[in-house]
Design an enzyme around this catalytic site. Structure first.
Site, PDB file in Angstrom:
ATOM      1  N   ARG A  21       0.820  -1.223   0.000  1.00  8.61           N
ATOM      2  CA  ARG A  21       0.000   0.000   0.000  1.00  8.61           C
ATOM      3  C   ARG A  21       0.850   1.268   0.000  1.00  8.61           C
ATOM      4  NH1 ARG A  21      -5.413  -0.564   2.204  1.00  8.61           N
ATOM      5  NH2 ARG A  21      -6.204  -2.443   1.255  1.00  8.61           N
ATOM      6  N   ARG A  25      -3.286   6.960   1.036  1.00  6.96           N
ATOM      7  CA  ARG A  25      -3.750   8.185   1.697  1.00  6.96           C
ATOM      8  C   ARG A  25      -2.782   8.795   2.696  1.00  6.96           C
ATOM      9  NH1 ARG A  25      -9.163   5.646   3.627  1.00  6.96           N
ATOM     10  NH2 ARG A  25      -7.710   3.907   3.569  1.00  6.96           N
ATOM     11  N   ARG A  34      -6.671  12.414  -5.152  1.00  2.00           N
ATOM     12  CA  ARG A  34      -7.951  11.829  -4.732  1.00  2.00           C
ATOM     13  C   ARG A  34      -9.018  12.878  -4.424  1.00  2.00           C
ATOM     14  NH1 ARG A  34     -11.430   9.691  -3.445  1.00  2.00           N
ATOM     15  NH2 ARG A  34     -11.467   8.224  -1.704  1.00  2.00           N
ATOM     16  N   ASP A  70      -6.933  -2.123  -7.291  1.00  2.00           N
ATOM     17  CA  ASP A  70      -7.428  -2.784  -6.091  1.00  2.00           C
ATOM     18  C   ASP A  70      -7.759  -4.220  -6.441  1.00  2.00           C
ATOM     19  OD1 ASP A  70      -8.368  -2.006  -3.182  1.00  2.00           O
ATOM     20  OD2 ASP A  70      -9.761  -3.498  -3.958  1.00  2.00           O
ATOM     21  N   TYR A 145     -14.853 -11.533  -0.132  1.00  2.00           N
ATOM     22  CA  TYR A 145     -15.533 -10.242  -0.309  1.00  2.00           C
ATOM     23  C   TYR A 145     -16.841 -10.414  -1.056  1.00  2.00           C
ATOM     24  CZ  TYR A 145     -12.010  -7.078   1.532  1.00  2.00           C
ATOM     25  OH  TYR A 145     -11.178  -6.385   2.371  1.00  2.00           O
TER      26      TYR A 145
HETATM   27  O1  CP3 Z   1       0.129   0.884  -3.218  1.00  2.00           O
HETATM   28  C1  CP3 Z   1      -0.340  -0.251  -3.377  1.00  2.00           C
HETATM   29  O2  CP3 Z   1      -0.097  -1.205  -2.596  1.00  2.00           O
HETATM   30  C2  CP3 Z   1      -1.165  -0.550  -4.615  1.00  2.00           C
HETATM   31  C3  CP3 Z   1      -2.553  -0.392  -4.522  1.00  2.00           C
HETATM   32  C4  CP3 Z   1      -3.442  -1.320  -3.701  1.00  2.00           C
HETATM   33  C5  CP3 Z   1      -4.648  -0.865  -3.128  1.00  2.00           C
HETATM   34  N1  CP3 Z   1      -5.308  -1.929  -2.591  1.00  2.00           N
HETATM   35  C6  CP3 Z   1      -5.115   0.544  -3.149  1.00  2.00           C
HETATM   36  C7  CP3 Z   1      -6.215   0.973  -2.257  1.00  2.00           C
HETATM   37  C8  CP3 Z   1      -3.348  -2.694  -3.442  1.00  2.00           C
HETATM   38  C9  CP3 Z   1      -2.226  -3.658  -3.784  1.00  2.00           C
HETATM   39  C10 CP3 Z   1      -4.539  -3.062  -2.751  1.00  2.00           C
HETATM   40  C11 CP3 Z   1      -4.844  -4.452  -2.343  1.00  2.00           C
HETATM   41  C12 CP3 Z   1      -6.006  -4.719  -1.485  1.00  2.00           C
HETATM   42  N2  CP3 Z   1      -7.250  -4.133  -1.528  1.00  2.00           N
HETATM   43  C13 CP3 Z   1      -6.044  -5.744  -0.509  1.00  2.00           C
HETATM   44  C14 CP3 Z   1      -4.918  -6.705  -0.213  1.00  2.00           C
HETATM   45  C15 CP3 Z   1      -3.883  -6.095   0.662  1.00  2.00           C
HETATM   46  C16 CP3 Z   1      -4.314  -5.932   2.089  1.00  2.00           C
HETATM   47  O3  CP3 Z   1      -4.339  -4.788   2.558  1.00  2.00           O
HETATM   48  O4  CP3 Z   1      -4.562  -6.958   2.762  1.00  2.00           O
HETATM   49  C17 CP3 Z   1      -7.327  -5.716   0.091  1.00  2.00           C
HETATM   50  C18 CP3 Z   1      -7.814  -6.617   1.206  1.00  2.00           C
HETATM   51  C19 CP3 Z   1      -8.084  -4.698  -0.573  1.00  2.00           C
HETATM   52  C20 CP3 Z   1      -9.508  -4.332  -0.339  1.00  2.00           C
HETATM   53  C21 CP3 Z   1      -9.628  -2.914   0.070  1.00  2.00           C
HETATM   54  N3  CP3 Z   1      -9.524  -1.830  -0.797  1.00  2.00           N
HETATM   55  C22 CP3 Z   1      -9.848  -2.386   1.363  1.00  2.00           C
HETATM   56  C23 CP3 Z   1     -10.008  -3.218   2.620  1.00  2.00           C
HETATM   57  C24 CP3 Z   1      -9.870  -0.980   1.240  1.00  2.00           C
HETATM   58  C25 CP3 Z   1     -10.104   0.038   2.340  1.00  2.00           C
HETATM   59  C26 CP3 Z   1      -8.789   0.274   2.967  1.00  2.00           C
HETATM   60  C27 CP3 Z   1      -8.741   1.418   3.941  1.00  2.00           C
HETATM   61  O5  CP3 Z   1      -7.606   1.629   4.410  1.00  2.00           O
HETATM   62  O6  CP3 Z   1      -9.735   2.089   4.218  1.00  2.00           O
HETATM   63  C28 CP3 Z   1      -9.640  -0.649  -0.106  1.00  2.00           C
HETATM   64  C29 CP3 Z   1      -9.543   0.703  -0.696  1.00  2.00           C
HETATM   65  C30 CP3 Z   1      -8.180   1.089  -1.168  1.00  2.00           C
HETATM   66  N4  CP3 Z   1      -7.384   0.309  -1.967  1.00  2.00           N
HETATM   67  C31 CP3 Z   1      -7.508   2.338  -0.930  1.00  2.00           C
HETATM   68  C32 CP3 Z   1      -6.287   2.264  -1.617  1.00  2.00           C
HETATM   69  C33 CP3 Z   1      -5.243   3.349  -1.728  1.00  2.00           C
HETATM   70  C34 CP3 Z   1      -8.054   3.525  -0.144  1.00  2.00           C
HETATM   71  C35 CP3 Z   1      -9.056   4.171  -1.048  1.00  2.00           C
HETATM   72  C36 CP3 Z   1      -9.122   5.666  -1.029  1.00  2.00           C
HETATM   73  O7  CP3 Z   1      -8.244   6.354  -1.604  1.00  2.00           O
HETATM   74  O8  CP3 Z   1     -10.113   6.171  -0.471  1.00  2.00           O
END
Ligand code: CP3
Length: 338
Positions: A21, A25, A34, A70, A145
């Site tokens: 990640r 943010r 964003r 994502d 999910y």
């Molecule tokens: O920088 C990176 O790693 C690349 C981008 C990336 C994102 N999600 C961006 C993202 C990657 C590789 C993921 C994978 C992902 N997404 C996983 C596996 C990794 C892990 O954390 O276990 C999972 C379970 C998800 C599902 C997901 N997407 C969740 C649970 C959330 C909310 C997270 C939160 O912190 O609130 C997201 C949204 C998400 N995916 C964001 C980002 C940058 C935040 C969205 C925003 O900008 O509002």
């Protein structure tokens, strides 16, 4: 390049470093992008994906980039609507045979071409500075999910399905693995230099049930995408007792979460294995000296393994001060020859 050398188990003076990640943010430059578009619009706009993918590379000089996307955008190829606020929410979770029958199993290259366009845009913007990692969710995490509809604590619905309808679950896993296999192959065709498969929710299952209902499908997916020739990283999170199962796959690199010491993880996996991890991301919220000493400890422990890619043991927190991330990265880099 250092990251790919580590994946192949070549000897290095210090491990390559990147962060799960890493684009997100906690970075003001990400929040700036964003503030103008929704998360899904961002994922659907290749130029913006490339821009945010490179933000942490430009700021910190990391050794690998990860595609900005994502794990759940793949639902669009299945006819499933998902929203992010900010956590994902599936409007109509799939819980019965009718729901399963309504799923489409489209071809990601055709249904979500913007992801492959984003890979190409990232590759062009990176101009070979560092390798690009493509990714997907593992079949179990992705299906969880779909069945739960959102993040969950107990995974009642998906576990209920496994234990009441094991055949239906198995068929779903097989179809999911096939779709994800095509998805990862398309990312490699578009230029991804390595792949990571995230089984973020693996720890919801006991090792026995993970081995029986999940691992065969994930192992087959890993084996399939290794044929593309790029290294495959497998990260199963949430229960260190699953590590030996993850080590039983043919993944080139085994991701290690923060719930186990890296020394013990390497003992479990065997020193011939390449590992990735595993600093607790919350150390970035603590004192500078603690962060530095714990970072050095993970690097030293990793030296025993055939290869080590320094990373966090899970995604970076949105509350992280980027200066702390820089301190960790610079600490890893200072442990090299020059
Ligand atoms: O920088 C990176 O790693 C690349 C981008 C990336 C994102 N999600 C961006 C993202 C990657 C590789 C993921 C994978 C992902 N997404 C996983 C596996 C990794 C892990 O954390 O276990 C999972 C379970 C998800 C599902 C997901 N997407 C969740 C649970 C959330 C909310 C997270 C939160 O912190 O609130 C997201 C949204 C998400 N995916 C964001 C980002 C940058 C935040 C969205 C925003 O900008 O509002």
């Amino acid at each position: 390049m250092r990251f790919l050398q580590a994946c192949r188990g070549e000897a290095l003076d210090r491990p390559p470093v990147w962060m799960m990640r890493q684009a997100g943010r906690y970075l003001p430059e990400y929040r700036e992008v964003r503030s103008k578009v929704s998360f899904l619009e961002l994922c659907r706009t290749p130029e913006l994906c490339a821009k945010v993918t490179l933000q942490p590379i430009d700021r910190f000089g990391l050794d690998a980039a990860i595609l900005f996307s994502d794990i759940l955008v793949v639902f669009e190829a299945m006819g499933v609507d998902v929203e992010f606020n900010p956590g994902p929410v599936v409007a109509q979770p799939v819980r019965d045979a009718a729901g399963v029958a309504a799923l489409r199993w489209g071809d990601p290259a055709e249904e979500i071409p913007y992801v492959m366009d984003a890979v190409r845009a990232c590759k062009a913007a990176l101009a070979d500075r560092v390798p690009l990692i493509g990714f997907c969710g593992a079949p179990f995490t992705t299906l969880s999910y779909l069945v739960e509809g959102r993040g969950s604590r107990d995974f009642e619905n998906v576990k209920g399905m496994i234990f009441s309808e094991p055949l239906m679950f198995g068929q779903l896993m097989e179809k999911m693995s096939d779709l994800l296999g095509r998805y990862l192959e398309a990312q490699v065709d578009a230029g991804a230099d390595a792949l990571q498969i995230f089984d973020s929710w693996a720890g919801a299952l006991s090792p026995r049930d993970y081995a029986k209902h999940v691992l065969p499908h994930t192992a087959a997916l890993i084996e399939r995408v290794r044929k593309t020739g790029v290294p495959v990283i497998f990260f199963a999170r949430g229960n260190a007792n699953l590590l030996s199962l993850a080590g039983g796959t043919t993944a080139d690199v085994v991701g290690v979460d923060w719930s186990i010491g890296m020394d013990h993880a390497i003992e479990t996996l065997g020193a011939q294995r390449v590992v990735q991890g595993n600093l607790d991301p919350m150390l970035l919220l603590g004192a500078r000296e603690t962060l530095v000493s714990r970072t050095r400890e993970v690097v030293e422990q990793g030296r025993v393994a055939a290869g080590h890619i320094f990373n966090l043991g899970h995604g970076i927190s949105r509350h992280t001060d980027p200066e702390m991330a820089k301190l960790m990265i610079d600490t890893v880099k200072s442990m090299g020859a020059s």
